[in-house]
Design a protein around this motif. Structure first.
Motif, PDB file in Angstrom:
ATOM      1  N   LEU A  61       0.406  -1.236   0.034  1.00  0.00           N
ATOM      2  CA  LEU A  61       0.183  -0.577   0.502  1.00  0.00           C
ATOM      3  C   LEU A  61       1.152   1.511  -0.076  1.00  0.00           C
ATOM      4  O   LEU A  61       0.280   2.289  -0.239  1.00  0.00           O
ATOM      5  CB  LEU A  61      -1.385   0.001   1.349  1.00  0.00           C
ATOM      6  CG  LEU A  61      -2.161  -0.915   1.117  1.00  0.00           C
ATOM      7  CD1 LEU A  61      -2.879  -1.180   2.620  1.00  0.00           C
ATOM      8  CD2 LEU A  61      -2.526  -0.906   0.013  1.00  0.00           C
ATOM      9  N   CYS A  62       2.423   0.645   0.198  1.00  0.00           N
ATOM     10  CA  CYS A  62       2.792   2.233   0.050  1.00  0.00           C
ATOM     11  C   CYS A  62       4.296   1.735  -0.617  1.00  0.00           C
ATOM     12  O   CYS A  62       5.300   0.861  -0.852  1.00  0.00           O
ATOM     13  CB  CYS A  62       3.319   2.846   1.151  1.00  0.00           C
ATOM     14  SG  CYS A  62       4.289   1.888   2.535  1.00  0.00           S
ATOM     15  N   ASP A  63       5.183   2.085  -0.596  1.00  0.00           N
ATOM     16  CA  ASP A  63       6.833   2.083  -1.862  1.00  0.00           C
ATOM     17  C   ASP A  63       7.421   2.234  -0.702  1.00  0.00           C
ATOM     18  O   ASP A  63       7.804   2.505   0.774  1.00  0.00           O
ATOM     19  CB  ASP A  63       7.352   3.241  -2.305  1.00  0.00           C
ATOM     20  CG  ASP A  63       6.143   3.895  -3.705  1.00  0.00           C
ATOM     21  OD1 ASP A  63       5.117   3.117  -3.804  1.00  0.00           O
ATOM     22  OD2 ASP A  63       6.065   5.722  -3.909  1.00  0.00           O
ATOM     23  N   ARG A  64       8.498   1.162  -1.239  1.00  0.00           N
ATOM     24  CA  ARG A  64       9.541   0.484  -0.579  1.00  0.00           C
ATOM     25  C   ARG A  64       9.575   0.149   1.238  1.00  0.00           C
ATOM     26  O   ARG A  64       9.611  -0.634   1.543  1.00  0.00           O
ATOM     27  CB  ARG A  64      10.560   1.696  -0.682  1.00  0.00           C
ATOM     28  CG  ARG A  64      10.426   2.633  -1.002  1.00  0.00           C
ATOM     29  CD  ARG A  64      12.029   1.160  -2.204  1.00  0.00           C
ATOM     30  NE  ARG A  64      13.462   1.057  -1.864  1.00  0.00           N
ATOM     31  CZ  ARG A  64      13.980  -0.572  -2.441  1.00  0.00           C
ATOM     32  NH1 ARG A  64      13.854  -0.875  -3.059  1.00  0.00           N
ATOM     33  NH2 ARG A  64      15.084  -0.347  -1.750  1.00  0.00           N
ATOM     34  N   GLU A  65       8.779   1.059   1.801  1.00  0.00           N
ATOM     35  CA  GLU A  65       8.835   0.515   3.712  1.00  0.00           C
ATOM     36  C   GLU A  65       7.462  -0.364   3.525  1.00  0.00           C
ATOM     37  O   GLU A  65       7.013  -1.395   4.721  1.00  0.00           O
ATOM     38  CB  GLU A  65       7.827   1.611   3.949  1.00  0.00           C
ATOM     39  CG  GLU A  65       8.651   2.557   4.443  1.00  0.00           C
ATOM     40  CD  GLU A  65      10.460   2.065   4.372  1.00  0.00           C
ATOM     41  OE1 GLU A  65       9.936   1.843   5.553  1.00  0.00           O
ATOM     42  OE2 GLU A  65      11.936   2.903   3.930  1.00  0.00           O
ATOM     43  N   CYS A  66       5.974  -0.020   3.104  1.00  0.00           N
ATOM     44  CA  CYS A  66       5.278  -1.420   3.073  1.00  0.00           C
ATOM     45  C   CYS A  66       5.227  -2.888   2.326  1.00  0.00           C
ATOM     46  O   CYS A  66       6.030  -3.147   2.032  1.00  0.00           O
ATOM     47  CB  CYS A  66       4.117  -0.965   2.900  1.00  0.00           C
ATOM     48  SG  CYS A  66       3.604   0.333   3.472  1.00  0.00           S
ATOM     49  N   GLU A  67       5.159  -3.613   3.531  1.00  0.00           N
ATOM     50  CA  GLU A  67       4.922  -5.231   3.056  1.00  0.00           C
ATOM     51  C   GLU A  67       4.247  -5.806   2.181  1.00  0.00           C
ATOM     52  O   GLU A  67       2.393  -5.395   1.853  1.00  0.00           O
ATOM     53  CB  GLU A  67       5.084  -6.252   4.084  1.00  0.00           C
ATOM     54  CG  GLU A  67       6.808  -5.512   4.891  1.00  0.00           C
ATOM     55  CD  GLU A  67       6.285  -6.337   5.977  1.00  0.00           C
ATOM     56  OE1 GLU A  67       5.505  -7.340   6.629  1.00  0.00           O
ATOM     57  OE2 GLU A  67       7.623  -6.534   6.795  1.00  0.00           O
ATOM     58  N   TYR A  68       3.734  -6.818   1.626  1.00  0.00           N
ATOM     59  CA  TYR A  68       3.014  -7.453   0.080  1.00  0.00           C
ATOM     60  C   TYR A  68       2.216  -8.135   1.670  1.00  0.00           C
ATOM     61  O   TYR A  68       2.248  -8.493   3.053  1.00  0.00           O
ATOM     62  CB  TYR A  68       3.180  -8.782  -0.352  1.00  0.00           C
ATOM     63  CG  TYR A  68       4.253  -8.601  -0.770  1.00  0.00           C
ATOM     64  CD1 TYR A  68       3.829  -8.024  -2.546  1.00  0.00           C
ATOM     65  CD2 TYR A  68       5.211  -8.227  -1.105  1.00  0.00           C
ATOM     66  CE1 TYR A  68       4.290  -7.002  -3.422  1.00  0.00           C
ATOM     67  CE2 TYR A  68       6.424  -8.823  -1.566  1.00  0.00           C
ATOM     68  CZ  TYR A  68       5.728  -7.280  -3.171  1.00  0.00           C
ATOM     69  OH  TYR A  68       7.002  -7.232  -4.350  1.00  0.00           O
ATOM     70  N   TRP A  69       1.015  -8.006   1.924  1.00  0.00           N
ATOM     71  CA  TRP A  69      -0.290  -8.656   2.457  1.00  0.00           C
ATOM     72  C   TRP A  69      -1.774  -9.190   2.682  1.00  0.00           C
ATOM     73  O   TRP A  69      -1.484  -9.053   1.191  1.00  0.00           O
ATOM     74  CB  TRP A  69      -1.113  -7.088   3.418  1.00  0.00           C
ATOM     75  CG  TRP A  69      -1.479  -5.976   2.521  1.00  0.00           C
ATOM     76  CD1 TRP A  69      -0.835  -5.580   1.784  1.00  0.00           C
ATOM     77  CD2 TRP A  69      -3.061  -6.232   2.312  1.00  0.00           C
ATOM     78  NE1 TRP A  69      -1.306  -4.480   1.228  1.00  0.00           N
ATOM     79  CE2 TRP A  69      -2.330  -5.118   1.505  1.00  0.00           C
ATOM     80  CE3 TRP A  69      -4.428  -6.426   2.876  1.00  0.00           C
ATOM     81  CZ2 TRP A  69      -3.816  -4.552   0.429  1.00  0.00           C
ATOM     82  CZ3 TRP A  69      -5.467  -5.842   1.873  1.00  0.00           C
ATOM     83  CH2 TRP A  69      -5.362  -4.481   1.364  1.00  0.00           C
TER      84      TRP A  69
END
Length: 855
Positions: free
Chosen positions: A296-304
């Motif tokens: 849901l965001c670039d770089r920092e967020c993970e797959y969910w």
């Protein structure tokens, strides 16, 4: 020295106990360089008041509770009252009404617990009335000169004289009016008196104690289920305040129907929550648990995994279901019924309150004292042929340009603040997403409190704070620029201020709701080609269950927050101010704290007091109409608030504020046009909310065109509504830092071709089918609702048939009475041998009576 021991605490009379106090002026004899100038102004002003026929009596500061304030009591004698009653075209009784009252309502016995005593509801008999004329005093039902004009009429007449009385010439200009003297500190207060204390009746048997009656029967919260004593409100406060409470009461009654239907729609969503196939699939570990969503965001967020939004998808069904469509259409028709039935109620009040021939009252259309004072140039009025002051066209143009630029600047400031809140949403979203994934303590509530919801709630609260701050400053700016425009009449002033304030409040309160409803999640792009605000912050996505739940959250926080804050401002703040002001007086003996001092220590209602009340209710009306498709419980919240609002407004007006000067009004004015405009706009906004913000149209398109399971047509919808993205196609800017489970593909909310298709990541045909269905739905819904609205408006006449008949009957009887009076006077003159009373004049008068009967 006055022996106040012999003076009643509730005395509303001069020291002689006969002449009634119609108005009070207060001033402090301060010792500064302005003291002499103020003394001269007061001396000149009071001298001119006496020349106008008013009688004055001054209370020395030694007699006041704090030993600092002088009080000038004003009494209008009979000669002054009848002179200005004719000038103001005041209608007075000529005969008791002999038209039979309405047929009894069969539901009266059922509604009996809601009724008030007859004496409270109708404090005086109904009369046929006619404009007062000094030459025809024998015609009117004058039983007692001291009570013929009600206290509200008397204070209106005195206020009319006060606003036009001169007090000298300064800087070569003629100065006049109590408002200017209040502004420059010559007087500190000017107000009519309440007739008694609100918690007990007056000791004087000549006093009606109407304030006490209003408090006991109307202003206490325990009377919330009772009808309002509108005739008594009108008699005590005047028609302008009476019409406001009549409108507020009628609006609250009509909200009951909308609240019941909205509650039924909400309960439908609640009871069908477990049958919702979409949330079932999202919550199913075998379906939602296996769908891996793109970050849901670039770089920092993970797959969910999709099933992490299980709870929020279930709750979104409360508001995003088939009942939403029904309720949106119902509210479009409800608005029309409300406005049309209000016109009928207003027409009945106009007849009952003698406002039928009231053309915005001469006092409203007369020039404002400020206009007369500031406009030095004069020109001839083409109607009256009298010289009048006027503002040159060039001066008007310059003032309007400055005014327009100021309003535009402040509207731009609101939009800028909204963009700042959007930037906040985008900036903190990644932080929330990262925090919730990596913090173990938040795991129990992670299903309910998703990053989207956490961002939405905090942004809504921040937005509400920004709204209140901007409101505080803009209110003062709007009054300043309206004063600068120098409107010609009181009505022009109110209308211009109303439009400025409403435009600002409209943008201020609704801009964030418009953003969530129509922009959020609509311009996101897709993985690998996201769109960015200012080329830095990635645009927000909607929750997989849709944006409607976020719009509901935004609406609830702003609407409920505004209502709670409004009631705190209206009730608690005046009470604290009055308590603080009266803390010393409570220690004094009762007989040393006079009626004018008690009222002096109350808050000022002000000329714009009702304006803010209307504005508050009209903004609420916008919340329950413009966005009601997203929150069916909005009318219920509004209903509960309004039940409290009526009692809070009545309580503060009766107990916490000085008595306002009575004013006439035959309608709610420009607010009627604003409500009509919002009613039309609400049809459009709700159609767009159902089409573009809710998931109803995509679900219907899938149900009828793309479903492959005949036994369960909605199964497979979630998988169908999510597109596939190949993780190896992520550019470095978007790709997450970690992919511990080595996922090959992720899903995102859109209708695009998969990576192995020749039209890779372009919109599918289903996307265009859904878009076409949305546009078709908007056109059909708008046309259906508008046709029904206009048909309903055409079917319901603005004036009830019985009221039309009564108006005609009263006009006929009044004309007959006046003609008979003229005929009698003419006969007397003939008998006395008056040569001017010729036989031809007598015949002409009789002929006019015959013609009147025929008409």
């Amino acid at each position: 020295q006055i022996d106040k021991r012999h003076q009643s605490k509730d005395s509303i009379f001069f020291r002689d106990g006969v002449r009634r106090i119609d108005f009070v002026l207060a001033y402090v004899d301060d010792l500064n360089k302005e003291c002499e100038k103020k003394l001269e102004r007061r001396k000149e002003f009071e001298s001119n008041l006496q020349k106008a026929g008013l009688e004055l009596e001054t209370e020395d500061k030694k007699e006041s509770e704090d030993g600092k304030i002088f009080f000038v009591k004003i009494h209008a004698p009979w000669e002054v009252l009848i002179t200005y009653a004719e000038v103001l075209n005041i209608k007075v009784p000529i005969k008791e009404n002999d038209i039979p009252s309405m047929v009894e309502n069969p539901l009266d016995c059922v509604l009996f617990p809601l009724k008030l005593p007859e004496k409270v509801m109708h404090p005086e008999p109904d009369y046929f009335t006619a404009p007062f004329s000094k030459d025809k005093q024998e015609l009117y039902l004058i039983n007692d000169e001291s009570t013929f004009f009600s206290p509200s009429m008397r204070n209106r007449i005195v206020n009319y004289i006060l606003t036009r009385c001169p007090y000298g010439t300064e800087e070569g200009k003629k100065k006049f009016g109590i408002k200017r003297l209040l502004n420059n500190g010559t007087y500190t207060a000017a107000y009519p008196l309440h007739d008694c204390q609100y918690w007990k009746k007056a000791n004087d048997p000549n006093c009606d104690s109407e304030r006490y009656t209003l408090y006991m029967e109307w202003a206490r919260f325990l009377r919330f289920y009772k009808e309002q004593p509108l005739d008594l409100i009108r008699k005590y406060y005047g028609e302008k305040i009476g019409i406001y409470f009549a409108w507020l009461g009628f609006y609250t009654e009509m909200l009951f129907l909308a609240a019941v239907v909205g509650l039924i729609c909400f309960l439908y969503g609640l009871f069908t929550m477990d049958e919702n196939m979409s949330s079932k699939e999202i919550c199913d570990p075998a379906i939602g648990g296996e769908i891996i969503m793109c970050p849901l965001c670039d770089r920092e967020c993970e797959y969910w995994r999709l099933n992490t939004t299980c709870e929020s998808s279930q709750y979104s069904h409360l508001f995003d279901n088939v009942a939403t469509l029904f309720f949106a259409i119902f509210m479009g028709i409800w608005v029309t019924l409300f406005l049309e039935f209000w016109k009928r109620r207003q027409a009945r009040l106009k007849y009952e309150w003698d406002l039928v021939d009231f053309e915005e009252e001469q006092q409203q259309l007369q020039l404002r004292p400020e206009y007369e004072a500031k406009c030095t140039q004069k020109k001839r009025n083409p109607i009256t042929q009298e010289m009048e002051p006027y503002l040159p066209l060039t001066s008007q143009a310059v003032r309007f340009c400055i005014s327009g630029a100021t309003v535009l600047f402040w509207v731009s400031l609101i939009i800028a603040s909204m963009i700042a809140v959007i930037v906040y949403r985008l900036a903190v979203y990644a932080a929330f997403a990262s925090l919730m994934e990596n913090t173990q303590t938040l795991q129990p509530i992670s299903g309910l409190l998703t990053p989207q919801l956490a961002t939405s709630v905090t942004a809504s609260c921040l937005n509400f704070v920004v709204i209140m701050i901007l409101n505080f400053f803009y209110e003062r700016i709007a009054i300043w620029i309206t004063d600068m425009e120098i409107p010609r009449t009181h009505m022009e002033y109110e209308n211009r201020l109303t439009m400025k304030m409403f435009l600002f409040q409209f943008v201020n309160y609704y801009s964030s709701c418009f953003y969530v409803a129509f922009f959020k999640g609509k311009f996101v792009g897709y993985p690998g080609a996201y769109t960015y605000m200012f080329n830095r912050w990635r645009n927000e996505e909607c929750d997989p269950a849709g944006c409607l739940i976020e719009l509901t959250t935004q609406l609830t926080i702003v609407m409920a927050g505004k209502q709670i804050w409004g009631n705190i401002q209206e009730a608690i703040v005046p009470w604290i101010c009055n308590w603080w002001g009266r803390r010393k007086a409570r220690n004094n003996p009762e007989n040393l704290y006079s009626r004018w001092e008690q009222d002096h220590d109350l808050q000022i209602f002000g000329a714009l007091g009702l304006f803010y009340e209307y504005l508050e209710m009209v903004i609420q009306f916008g919340f329950i109409t413009l966005f009601v498709a997203s929150f069916p419980l909005a009318p219920l919240l509004a209903l509960m608030n309004n039940i409290l609002e009526i009692r809070v407004d009545s309580w503060k007006l009766t107990t916490q504020y000085r008595r306002p000067v009575a004013a006439k009004a035959h309608s709610i004015g420009v607010w009627q046009e604003i409500l009509n405009g919002m009613a039309i706009l609400s049809v459009v906004t709700n159609a767009f909310i159902v089409a573009f913000t809710s998931d109803m149209i995509p679900r219907l398109v899938y149900y009828y065109a793309y479903s492959e399971n005949e036994d369960s047509p909605m199964s497979g919808y979630i998988n169908n509504s999510l597109s596939v993205f190949l993780i190896s196609d992520f550019p470095e800017r978007n790709e997450p830092k970690e992919n511990p489970e080595h996922f090959a593909i992720c899903r995102y909310r859109d209708y695009r071709y998969p990576p192995d298709h020749e039209r890779k990541y372009l919109h599918t045909m289903q996307f265009w089918h859904i878009l076409a269905a949305k546009l078709a739905f908007i056109i059909i819904m708008e046309h259906v609702v508008f046709i029904v609205k206009f048909f309903v408006a055409w079917m319901i006449p603005d004036v009830p048939a019985d009221v039309k008949a009564k108006i005609k009957r009263e006009k006929y009887l009044t004309q007959k009475i006046l003609h008979e009076y003229e005929l009698e006077k003419l006969k007397e003159r003939l008998c006395q041998g008056d040569k001017r009373a010729t036989e031809k004049e007598f015949i002409a008068t009789e002929g006019r009576m015959e013609l009147s009967r025929a008409m």
